[in-house]
Design a protein around this motif. Structure first.
Motif, PDB file in Angstrom:
ATOM      1  N   ILE A 109       0.835  -1.203   0.000  1.00  0.00           N
ATOM      2  CA  ILE A 109       0.000   0.000   0.000  1.00  0.00           C
ATOM      3  C   ILE A 109       0.870   1.253   0.000  1.00  0.00           C
ATOM      4  N   ALA A 110       1.945   1.219   0.771  1.00  0.00           N
ATOM      5  CA  ALA A 110       2.833   2.388   0.836  1.00  0.00           C
ATOM      6  C   ALA A 110       3.426   2.704  -0.525  1.00  0.00           C
ATOM      7  N   GLU A 111       3.804   1.675  -1.257  1.00  0.00           N
ATOM      8  CA  GLU A 111       4.395   1.894  -2.576  1.00  0.00           C
ATOM      9  C   GLU A 111       3.374   2.487  -3.542  1.00  0.00           C
ATOM     10  N   ILE A 112       2.124   2.032  -3.446  1.00  0.00           N
ATOM     11  CA  ILE A 112       1.075   2.576  -4.319  1.00  0.00           C
ATOM     12  C   ILE A 112       0.751   4.017  -3.948  1.00  0.00           C
ATOM     13  N   THR A 113       0.499   4.264  -2.671  1.00  0.00           N
ATOM     14  CA  THR A 113       0.058   5.594  -2.248  1.00  0.00           C
ATOM     15  C   THR A 113       1.168   6.642  -2.354  1.00  0.00           C
ATOM     16  N   TRP A 114       2.408   6.194  -2.270  1.00  0.00           N
ATOM     17  CA  TRP A 114       3.502   7.150  -2.500  1.00  0.00           C
ATOM     18  C   TRP A 114       3.422   7.710  -3.918  1.00  0.00           C
ATOM     19  N   GLU A 115       3.169   6.840  -4.862  1.00  0.00           N
ATOM     20  CA  GLU A 115       3.108   7.265  -6.262  1.00  0.00           C
ATOM     21  C   GLU A 115       1.839   8.043  -6.571  1.00  0.00           C
ATOM     22  N   THR A 116       0.694   7.589  -6.047  1.00  0.00           N
ATOM     23  CA  THR A 116      -0.590   8.155  -6.458  1.00  0.00           C
ATOM     24  C   THR A 116      -1.034   9.350  -5.635  1.00  0.00           C
ATOM     25  N   MET A 117      -0.557   9.461  -4.397  1.00  0.00           N
ATOM     26  CA  MET A 117      -1.055  10.509  -3.515  1.00  0.00           C
ATOM     27  C   MET A 117       0.042  11.441  -3.007  1.00  0.00           C
ATOM     28  N   VAL A 118       1.103  10.866  -2.454  1.00  0.00           N
ATOM     29  CA  VAL A 118       2.103  11.701  -1.800  1.00  0.00           C
ATOM     30  C   VAL A 118       2.870  12.545  -2.808  1.00  0.00           C
ATOM     31  N   LYS A 119       3.344  11.933  -3.877  1.00  0.00           N
ATOM     32  CA  LYS A 119       4.097  12.690  -4.880  1.00  0.00           C
ATOM     33  C   LYS A 119       3.264  13.819  -5.491  1.00  0.00           C
ATOM     34  N   PRO A 120       2.035  13.563  -5.943  1.00  0.00           N
ATOM     35  CA  PRO A 120       1.241  14.667  -6.494  1.00  0.00           C
ATOM     36  C   PRO A 120       0.910  15.746  -5.458  1.00  0.00           C
ATOM     37  N   GLY A 125       6.446  15.167  -8.754  1.00  0.00           N
ATOM     38  CA  GLY A 125       6.487  14.505 -10.048  1.00  0.00           C
ATOM     39  C   GLY A 125       5.294  13.603 -10.286  1.00  0.00           C
ATOM     40  N   GLU A 126       5.245  13.057 -11.505  1.00  0.00           N
ATOM     41  CA  GLU A 126       4.129  12.203 -11.908  1.00  0.00           C
ATOM     42  C   GLU A 126       4.273  10.785 -11.331  1.00  0.00           C
ATOM     43  N   PRO A 127       3.144  10.112 -11.102  1.00  0.00           N
ATOM     44  CA  PRO A 127       3.189   8.731 -10.621  1.00  0.00           C
ATOM     45  C   PRO A 127       3.924   7.823 -11.603  1.00  0.00           C
ATOM     46  N   ASP A 128       4.660   6.867 -11.085  1.00  0.00           N
ATOM     47  CA  ASP A 128       5.349   5.872 -11.894  1.00  0.00           C
ATOM     48  C   ASP A 128       4.420   4.668 -12.048  1.00  0.00           C
ATOM     49  N   GLU A 129       3.833   4.522 -13.225  1.00  0.00           N
ATOM     50  CA  GLU A 129       2.815   3.492 -13.432  1.00  0.00           C
ATOM     51  C   GLU A 129       3.384   2.083 -13.288  1.00  0.00           C
ATOM     52  N   ALA A 130       4.634   1.885 -13.654  1.00  0.00           N
ATOM     53  CA  ALA A 130       5.249   0.565 -13.517  1.00  0.00           C
ATOM     54  C   ALA A 130       5.353   0.167 -12.049  1.00  0.00           C
ATOM     55  N   LYS A 131       5.698   1.119 -11.209  1.00  0.00           N
ATOM     56  CA  LYS A 131       5.800   0.835  -9.780  1.00  0.00           C
ATOM     57  C   LYS A 131       4.422   0.571  -9.174  1.00  0.00           C
ATOM     58  N   LEU A 179      -8.387   8.656  -4.455  1.00  0.00           N
ATOM     59  CA  LEU A 179      -7.189   9.055  -5.187  1.00  0.00           C
ATOM     60  C   LEU A 179      -6.063   8.033  -5.082  1.00  0.00           C
ATOM     61  N   SER A 180      -6.154   7.123  -4.133  1.00  0.00           N
ATOM     62  CA  SER A 180      -5.042   6.215  -3.867  1.00  0.00           C
ATOM     63  C   SER A 180      -4.848   5.157  -4.940  1.00  0.00           C
ATOM     64  N   ARG A 181      -5.937   4.772  -5.569  1.00  0.00           N
ATOM     65  CA  ARG A 181      -5.919   3.697  -6.570  1.00  0.00           C
ATOM     66  C   ARG A 181      -5.519   2.347  -5.968  1.00  0.00           C
ATOM     67  N   VAL A 182      -5.648   2.211  -4.656  1.00  0.00           N
ATOM     68  CA  VAL A 182      -5.464   0.900  -4.032  1.00  0.00           C
ATOM     69  C   VAL A 182      -6.690   0.061  -4.373  1.00  0.00           C
ATOM     70  N   PRO A 183      -6.519  -1.103  -5.004  1.00  0.00           N
ATOM     71  CA  PRO A 183      -7.654  -1.885  -5.523  1.00  0.00           C
ATOM     72  C   PRO A 183      -8.379  -2.680  -4.449  1.00  0.00           C
ATOM     73  N   LEU A 184      -9.204  -1.989  -3.664  1.00  0.00           N
ATOM     74  CA  LEU A 184      -9.911  -2.620  -2.559  1.00  0.00           C
ATOM     75  C   LEU A 184     -11.217  -3.296  -2.964  1.00  0.00           C
ATOM     76  N   ASP A 185     -11.696  -3.065  -4.172  1.00  0.00           N
ATOM     77  CA  ASP A 185     -13.047  -3.486  -4.549  1.00  0.00           C
ATOM     78  C   ASP A 185     -13.311  -4.971  -4.358  1.00  0.00           C
ATOM     79  N   ASP A 186     -12.296  -5.806  -4.520  1.00  0.00           N
ATOM     80  CA  ASP A 186     -12.496  -7.251  -4.409  1.00  0.00           C
ATOM     81  C   ASP A 186     -12.393  -7.765  -2.982  1.00  0.00           C
ATOM     82  N   TYR A 187     -12.245  -6.874  -2.017  1.00  0.00           N
ATOM     83  CA  TYR A 187     -11.963  -7.306  -0.656  1.00  0.00           C
ATOM     84  C   TYR A 187     -12.968  -6.674   0.321  1.00  0.00           C
ATOM     85  N   ALA A 188     -14.165  -7.219   0.310  1.00  0.00           N
ATOM     86  CA  ALA A 188     -15.267  -6.655   1.090  1.00  0.00           C
ATOM     87  C   ALA A 188     -14.993  -6.696   2.590  1.00  0.00           C
TER      88      ALA A 188
END
Length: 216
Positions: A109-120, A125-131, A179-188
């Motif tokens: 989660i930290a790796e995702i939110t760093w790119e999608t939330m903290v950096k912007p 800089g822009e999120p690194d989609e590969a990461k 904004l995080s883009r953490v894919p929680l939808d499958d985990y009710a």
């Protein structure tokens, strides 16, 4: 007791939430640092924590750093048996899940939110989609483990909130933010547990307001 802390940090949040939950917060001299301005590099903090990181608590002749052991120390010092049990089986469960979240689940989660939330948010800089994609694979692997564990449970160790929930749920607000883009939808079960956790008074008192406002 002096607490060096910072806004937004999930590690700081879990320690501050424990202080609220144990009714200790009013006894704390809070030093809230602006990490982007480099305030954490101050000589005061470096004298207490050689890593120059937050959260750090100075308590008499003890310097407490690293969030999870700090949480356990505070609970044991306060005699918070219900919130952080000391019997060998329960303590092993607490330590196991704390190790798991740091190495696997919350690391993803930290790796995702760093790119999608903290950096912007801070113009880094822009999120690194590969990461994001790589971290997403790890998230799905370990979110499935957590989702299965929470089946039939209100909290990590059963029907009552414990320090384990504050550790594993450290990123609850960030992960739940659109904004995080953490894919929680499958985990009710995980989503429902996050919602229960956010309603716990000590946890609610430490919600990262700036990030929640950013989602509106």
């Amino acid at each position: 007791m002096k607490l060096y802390t910072a806004d937004i940090s999930p590690n700081c949040r879990r320690v501050e939430a424990v202080l609220h939950h144990l009714d200790l917060y009013d006894e704390v001299d809070v030093c809230r640092l602006n990490l982007l301005a480099g305030e954490h590099m101050s000589s005061d903090l470096s004298a207490s924590n050689p890593n120059v990181k937050v959260p750090t608590i100075v308590m008499g002749d003890m310097n407490l750093w690293e969030a999870n052991p700090t949480m356990i120390y505070l609970c044991d010092r306060a005699g918070a048996e219900g919130f952080c049990p000391t019997d060998p089986k329960s303590r092993f469960e607490i330590l196991r899940w704390m190790s798991w979240e740091a190495q696997h689940y919350n690391r993803a989660i930290a790796e995702i939110t760093w790119e999608t939330m903290v950096k912007p948010l801070f113009g880094m800089g822009e999120p690194d989609e590969a990461k994001i994609e790589s971290a997403g694979h790890n998230f799905h692997r370990f979110a499935a483990v957590l989702n299965s564990h929470l089946e039939g449970r209100s909290y990590m160790l059963g029907d009552s909130v414990t320090a384990t929930d504050f550790a594993v749920g450290a990123y609850s607000a960030l992960a739940s933010n659109p904004l995080s883009r953490v894919p929680l939808d499958d985990y009710a079960n995980v989503t429902a547990w996050y919602q229960r956790l956010e309603a716990v008074p000590g946890w609610a008192a430490t919600a990262p307001i700036r990030l929640m406002e950013a989602a509106e």
